[in-house]
Enzyme design. Structure first.
Site, PDB file in Angstrom:
ATOM      1  N   ASP A 175      -6.464   0.710   0.187  1.00 40.67           N
ATOM      2  CA  ASP A 175      -6.797   1.168   1.648  1.00 40.67           C
ATOM      3  C   ASP A 175      -8.146   0.529   1.956  1.00 40.67           C
ATOM      4  O   ASP A 175      -8.824  -0.251   1.179  1.00 40.67           O
ATOM      5  CB  ASP A 175      -6.475   2.387   1.852  1.00 40.67           C
ATOM      6  CG  ASP A 175      -7.821   3.135   1.367  1.00 40.67           C
ATOM      7  OD1 ASP A 175      -8.535   2.789   0.571  1.00 40.67           O
ATOM      8  OD2 ASP A 175      -8.031   4.572   1.693  1.00 40.67           O
ATOM      9  N   LYS A 189       0.919  -1.057   0.017  1.00 45.73           N
ATOM     10  CA  LYS A 189      -0.058  -0.024   0.003  1.00 45.73           C
ATOM     11  C   LYS A 189       0.776   1.400  -0.136  1.00 45.73           C
ATOM     12  O   LYS A 189       0.801   2.136  -0.728  1.00 45.73           O
ATOM     13  CB  LYS A 189      -0.989   0.014   1.203  1.00 45.73           C
ATOM     14  CG  LYS A 189      -2.071   0.943   1.321  1.00 45.73           C
ATOM     15  CD  LYS A 189      -3.065   1.124   2.359  1.00 45.73           C
ATOM     16  CE  LYS A 189      -2.466   1.532   3.659  1.00 45.73           C
ATOM     17  NZ  LYS A 189      -3.331   1.782   4.779  1.00 45.73           N
TER      18      LYS A 189
END
Ligand code: SF4
Length: 225
Positions: free
Chosen positions: A147, A129
């Site tokens: 996310d 991420k």
């Protein structure tokens, strides 16, 4: 076989139509972390775990006055960095990740944030991420950032059936055009905050309503009245 091809073509059109609507709905969409360099974004995304972007922005206003270079973070006095980022939560782990990442940047990358996934993933505390956020925002490389908002919205929109971020990333890479990866990821965040809220999604007002396959959307829209 022919049916599969027709379905794939229909889905491609739906994905493109959703993208256009998101573009119209969020014309100003951009990363909500206020960064001015790859190093700042790297540190901010480490701090953003289990914390809001708004809080990270507040904390970093002072943090980036006190700590400006890779050396500043790598050589931070014991406790100083922890104290400075305390409000972001998990400050011991986050301070360790920042300090050790900056030591690696200094030792192996000439104090520069690298621009490849493999190199970014070598940094302590950096997962896909964070790496994708840095690649997309700082280096203009196509990057899907999964996310918590992206995970929820992508599932409701039928883009994926997975909960595992790695599997979601692969699904979205296959579904979205590479040139849209970074912006589509941002739109997922904006839409997750504005309409597709976790507990009370505003389906009745959602601009994607007619294109959304979420089975609960009619009930949610009805309950709103
Ligand atoms: S209709 Fe509801 S579930 Fe679907 S994207 Fe909009 S807010 Fe989310």
């Amino acid at each position: 076989m022919a049916k599969k091809t027709i379905n794939a073509a229909k889905e491609k059109k739906r994905v493109a139509a959703i993208y256009r609507l998101l573009q119209e709905t969020y014309p100003e969409a951009a990363c909500t972390l206020n960064f001015r360099s790859p190093l700042q974004l790297l540190i901010m995304t480490i701090l953003a775990a289990q914390c809001t972007d708004a809080r990270v922005n507040i904390v970093c206003t002072q943090l980036f006055k006190d700590f400006q270079s890779v050396d500043d973070f790598a050589d931070a006095a014991p406790g100083a960095l922890e104290k400075a980022i305390h409000a972001c939560g998990f400050f011991n782990q986050k301070a360790r990740a920042i300090r050790e990442s900056c030591r690696m940047l200094r030792a192996e990358y000439n104090s520069q944030v690298p621009d490849t996934m493999d190199d970014l993933l070598r940094l302590p505390g950096v997962g896909r991420k964070i790496a994708n956020a840095v690649l997309g925002e700082c280096f203009g490389k196509p990057a899907v950032v999964v996310d918590t908002h992206c995970k929820r919205v992508a599932n409701r929109l039928g883009f994926t059936r997975h909960q595992d971020p790695g599997k979601i990333e692969i699904d979205l890479q296959q579904l979205w055009q590479p040139e849209h990866w970074t912006m589509y990821s941002q739109y997922m965040v904006h839409h997750g905050r504005a309409y597709c809220l976790a507990r009370s999604p505003k389906c009745a007002d959602c601009p994607l309503f007619s294109l959304c396959p979420w089975p609960e959307k009619d009930k949610r829209a009805h309950d709103a009245f």
